[in-house]
Design an enzyme around this catalytic site. Structure first.
Site, mmCIF file in Angstrom:
data_model
loop_
_atom_site.group_PDB
_atom_site.id
_atom_site.type_symbol
_atom_site.label_atom_id
_atom_site.label_comp_id
_atom_site.label_asym_id
_atom_site.label_seq_id
_atom_site.Cartn_x
_atom_site.Cartn_y
_atom_site.Cartn_z
ATOM 1 N N TYR A 148 44.246 36.176 37.283
ATOM 2 C CA TYR A 148 42.810 35.883 37.010
ATOM 3 C C TYR A 148 42.698 34.487 36.583
ATOM 4 O O TYR A 148 41.705 33.801 37.023
ATOM 5 C CB TYR A 148 42.315 36.847 35.656
ATOM 6 N N LYS A 152 40.036 31.801 38.475
ATOM 7 C CA LYS A 152 39.098 31.161 37.742
ATOM 8 C C LYS A 152 39.128 29.524 37.735
ATOM 9 O O LYS A 152 38.076 28.778 37.658
ATOM 10 C CB LYS A 152 38.869 31.586 36.676
#
Length: 240
Positions: A148, A152
């Site tokens: 993640y 991002k």
């Protein structure tokens, strides 16, 4: 920050932050195009007058069809908010290739697919505004979220490069990096986890979808004519 006459596309608009953003832009007068993978929730948007199209941002053809349908219906595309995202948490030593690839495909490659298709009409129009939703996790990292965090952080670098590419055609590209915002994901936290998180936030509370929606609304409105290539944290001071 009136959005009358503007056509705005919001991905991942069926829940949480995306739903709040879409609602804010609609309330400001924008004509909405919303997408997601839950047909029942998309129908609720259609009932409110939005152009609701089921699309998976990891699939190139579905994204291209989405943009083409938008142009056919409205004749233009002024605003894109890339909000679609997933998590698949786990410690790196136990993380499967599938868990890594799923998160990168949606959170980063999905942004690439949508932006690549959307900038074509924007370049012809010589105007447009794009906001890509990242996360403070892409800035500060978090154990158990290497996939993640990578996705991002990638959104931030991608957006800076794109902002430089398209600035000459009056297309503004920015990133909003939310902190801990109340959503389906955060509601799964235990009370102990929630308490620890709140202790790290200078404002002493988690955020709401409307906090993020207000910032996105400003960035895509006529009130913003000179901010591009920036990553703005909406996190109650968490990263400081």
């Amino acid at each position: 920050m009136n959005m009358l006459g503007k056509i705005a596309l919001v991905t991942g608009a069926t829940r949480g932050i995306g739903k709040a953003i879409a609602g804010r832009l609609k309330a400001a007068g924008a004509e909405l195009v919303v997408t997601g993978r839950d047909q029942a929730l998309l129908q609720a948007w259609e009932d409110q007058g939005a152009l609701a199209i089921r699309a998976d941002v990891t699939q190139v053809q579905e994204v291209n069809d989405l943009i083409e349908a938008t142009i056919r219906h409205f004749g233009q595309l002024d605003v894109v908010v890339n909000n679609a995202g997933v998590t698949q948490d786990g410690l790196l030593m136990r993380m499967s290739d599938a868990d890594w690839n799923k998160v990168l495909a949606t959170n980063l490659t999905g942004v690439f697919h949508v932006c690549r298709a959307a900038i074509r009409p924007m370049l012809k129009q010589r105007q447009g505004k794009i906001v890509n939703i990242s996360s403070v996790i892409g800035v500060i990292g978090n154990p158990g979220q290497t996939n993640y965090a990578a996705s991002k952080a990638g959104v931030i670098g991608f957006s800076k490069a794109l902002a430089k590419e398209v600035a000459g055609r009056n297309i503004l590209v920015n990133v909003v990096a939310p902190g801990y915002i109340e959503s389906e994901m955060t509601r799964a936290l235990t009370e102990e986890q929630r308490h620890k998180i709140v202790q790290m936030i200078p404002l002493g509370r988690t955020g709401q979808g409307d906090d993020v929606a207000s910032l996105v609304h400003f960035l895509v409105s006529e009130a913003n004519g000179y901010i591009t290539g920036q990553t703005i944290h909406c996190d109650g001071g968490l990263v400081i």
